[in-house]
Design a protein around this motif. Structure first.
Motif, PDB file in Angstrom:
ATOM      1  N   LEU A  58       2.381 -15.475  13.530  1.00 16.31           N
ATOM      2  CA  LEU A  58       3.661 -16.157  12.812  1.00 16.31           C
ATOM      3  C   LEU A  58       4.169 -15.125  11.734  1.00 16.31           C
ATOM      4  N   GLY A  59       3.177 -14.618  10.944  1.00 15.40           N
ATOM      5  CA  GLY A  59       3.392 -14.079   9.651  1.00 15.40           C
ATOM      6  C   GLY A  59       3.997 -12.542  10.036  1.00 15.40           C
ATOM      7  N   GLN A  60       3.620 -12.037  11.098  1.00 15.35           N
ATOM      8  CA  GLN A  60       4.130 -10.842  11.466  1.00 15.35           C
ATOM      9  C   GLN A  60       5.773 -11.149  11.985  1.00 15.35           C
ATOM     10  N   GLU A  61       5.856 -12.181  12.593  1.00 15.94           N
ATOM     11  CA  GLU A  61       7.237 -12.571  13.251  1.00 15.94           C
ATOM     12  C   GLU A  61       8.199 -12.625  11.973  1.00 15.94           C
ATOM     13  N   LEU A  62       7.644 -13.374  10.812  1.00 10.80           N
ATOM     14  CA  LEU A  62       8.390 -13.627   9.834  1.00 10.80           C
ATOM     15  C   LEU A  62       8.839 -12.199   8.975  1.00 10.80           C
ATOM     16  N   CYS A  64      23.197 -10.831  13.786  1.00 10.17           N
ATOM     17  CA  CYS A  64      22.878 -12.025  14.372  1.00 10.17           C
ATOM     18  C   CYS A  64      21.308 -11.885  15.160  1.00 10.17           C
ATOM     19  N   ASN A  65      20.590 -12.974  15.507  1.00 12.19           N
ATOM     20  CA  ASN A  65      19.538 -12.863  16.285  1.00 12.19           C
ATOM     21  C   ASN A  65      18.641 -11.545  16.154  1.00 12.19           C
ATOM     22  N   TYR A  66      18.050 -11.762  14.871  1.00 15.60           N
ATOM     23  CA  TYR A  66      17.191 -10.671  14.362  1.00 15.60           C
ATOM     24  C   TYR A  66      15.695 -10.830  14.989  1.00 15.60           C
ATOM     25  N   GLY A  67      15.266 -11.812  15.569  1.00 18.04           N
ATOM     26  CA  GLY A  67      13.978 -12.073  15.895  1.00 18.04           C
ATOM     27  C   GLY A  67      13.409 -11.154  16.691  1.00 18.04           C
ATOM     28  N   GLY A  68      12.133 -11.070  16.871  1.00 17.97           N
ATOM     29  CA  GLY A  68      11.344 -10.168  17.545  1.00 17.97           C
ATOM     30  C   GLY A  68      10.621 -10.808  19.065  1.00 17.97           C
ATOM     31  N   VAL A  69       9.570 -11.284  18.883  1.00 17.82           N
ATOM     32  CA  VAL A  69       9.430 -12.404  19.953  1.00 17.82           C
ATOM     33  C   VAL A  69      10.069 -13.738  19.997  1.00 17.82           C
ATOM     34  N   LEU A  70      10.155 -14.166  18.679  1.00 17.12           N
ATOM     35  CA  LEU A  70      10.628 -15.673  18.589  1.00 17.12           C
ATOM     36  C   LEU A  70      11.915 -15.379  18.148  1.00 17.12           C
ATOM     37  N   ILE A  71      12.785 -16.787  18.392  1.00  7.63           N
ATOM     38  CA  ILE A  71      14.099 -16.629  17.888  1.00  7.63           C
ATOM     39  C   ILE A  71      14.347 -17.856  17.009  1.00  7.63           C
ATOM     40  N   VAL A  72      13.062 -18.667  16.634  1.00  9.62           N
ATOM     41  CA  VAL A  72      12.940 -19.638  15.759  1.00  9.62           C
ATOM     42  C   VAL A  72      13.494 -19.535  14.172  1.00  9.62           C
ATOM     43  N   ASP A  93      15.704 -17.237  13.213  1.00  9.17           N
ATOM     44  CA  ASP A  93      17.204 -16.973  13.387  1.00  9.17           C
ATOM     45  C   ASP A  93      17.620 -18.880  13.332  1.00  9.17           C
ATOM     46  N   ARG A  94      17.272 -19.369  14.025  1.00  9.22           N
ATOM     47  CA  ARG A  94      17.657 -20.930  14.002  1.00  9.22           C
ATOM     48  C   ARG A  94      17.456 -21.486  12.475  1.00  9.22           C
ATOM     49  N   LEU A  95      16.206 -21.225  11.961  1.00  5.59           N
ATOM     50  CA  LEU A  95      16.030 -21.800  10.776  1.00  5.59           C
ATOM     51  C   LEU A  95      16.901 -21.309   9.644  1.00  5.59           C
ATOM     52  N   PHE A  96      17.129 -19.875   9.690  1.00  8.92           N
ATOM     53  CA  PHE A  96      17.782 -19.428   8.747  1.00  8.92           C
ATOM     54  C   PHE A  96      19.448 -19.053   8.706  1.00  8.92           C
TER      55      PHE A  96
END
Length: 288
Positions: free
Chosen positions: A98-102, A212-220, A222-225
């Motif tokens: 999760l930290g790496q995703e952020l 937009c849609n900057y996520g790697g594995v997750l898109i969460v 992008d939805r949060l920010f």
């Protein structure tokens, strides 16, 4: 795809697996082009395919020089870490993921909104057709611009640099299949995961789809920010840069945005204006 990092993280025996993954990636990208050309009888840009392979080879050659402005600061973060966190429990693995995703989200967003980082990342967005081969086109100057600094907080918190960079490499490997525009929506998974549909929007040059849609594995995140944009049925995405790059020359692809940045910096007056151009978004004019 950071094969050296993964090899050191997983041990010498992992080399065979990494080579196998590389062959699989290249085979999948090639098969996509062959199916498009000979089965579907549709146009496929083989010159762009070759340019993407050349970019990947060039990146490995540059990486072999061992130049990185972030490496000393990553070492500093490790030497002054708050604690030592090992991946011995599922909780630690989840925290690193999760930290790496952020951190990846932060890097990717900065890569679109700061010209210093965009000069490298623009290479990835230069193909005018979204294909699996386009996933290999990442540019040659990432280590020279310090992109790894976005992941230094994880090292400072206590995760080893090898673990952090190996997790990032796995993130990039996951993103390979996202560059297949022919894959359908994935139902409820679209709410949590970054998918080919979301990434198709990310690569679009339409004004409505930019940044937009900057996520790697997750898109969460992008939805949060507030950076998530869904694909619209009434607006087909146009892949590429806002000003399309019409070249297959690997050198021009690697350095075209650096050339534009250098010209704008030369035309600017004073330190403040140059910093505004260097750290501002790509659309920042050279003069106020």
């Amino acid at each position: 795809m950071h094969t050296d990092t993964l090899r050191h993280a997983l041990g010498p025996e992992a080399l065979h697996w990494l080579l196998g993954l590389l062959v699989l990636v290249l085979a999948a990208a090639t098969m996509e082009g062959l199916v498009q050309t000979f089965v579907r009888r549709q146009a496929y840009d083989w010159r762009a395919y070759a340019a993407s392979l050349a970019d990947a080879v060039g990146r490995r050659a540059v990486d072999a020089l061992g130049l990185s402005i972030a490496a000393p600061l990553m070492a500093l973060a490790w030497n002054h870490r708050l604690q030592t966190l090992t991946l011995s429990t599922p909780v630690a693995v989840a925290l690193l993921f999760l930290g790496q995703e952020l951190c990846y989200y932060a890097y990717h967003r900065a890569a679109h909104r700061m010209r210093w980082f965009w000069a490298t990342h623009a290479v990835h967005h230069s193909p005018n057709e979204l294909t699996l081969a386009a996933a290999l086109r990442l540019g040659w100057t990432g280590k020279l611009t310090g992109t790894a600094l976005f992941f230094a907080p994880l090292v400072w918190l206590g995760f080893s640099p090898v673990a952090v960079l190996a997790t990032l490499a796995a993130n990039l490997l996951y993103q390979f299949w996202l560059h297949a525009p022919w894959l359908p929506r994935l139902g409820p998974l679209e709410w949590v995961l970054n998918t080919p549909t979301h990434h198709k929007v990310h690569h679009a040059a339409n004004r409505e789809y930019l940044d937009c849609n900057y996520g790697g594995v997750l898109i969460v995140f992008d939805r949060l920010f507030g950076t998530f944009v869904d694909l619209r049925d009434d607006l087909p995405p146009r892949c590429g840069l806002t000003t399309p790059l019409r070249t297959h020359n690997p050198l021009r692809i690697a350095f075209h945005e650096w050339g534009r940045l250098a010209r704008d910096l030369r035309a600017a007056h004073g330190v403040r204006q140059r910093l505004r151009i260097l750290l501002g978004p790509p659309e920042t004019p050279p003069c106020p």
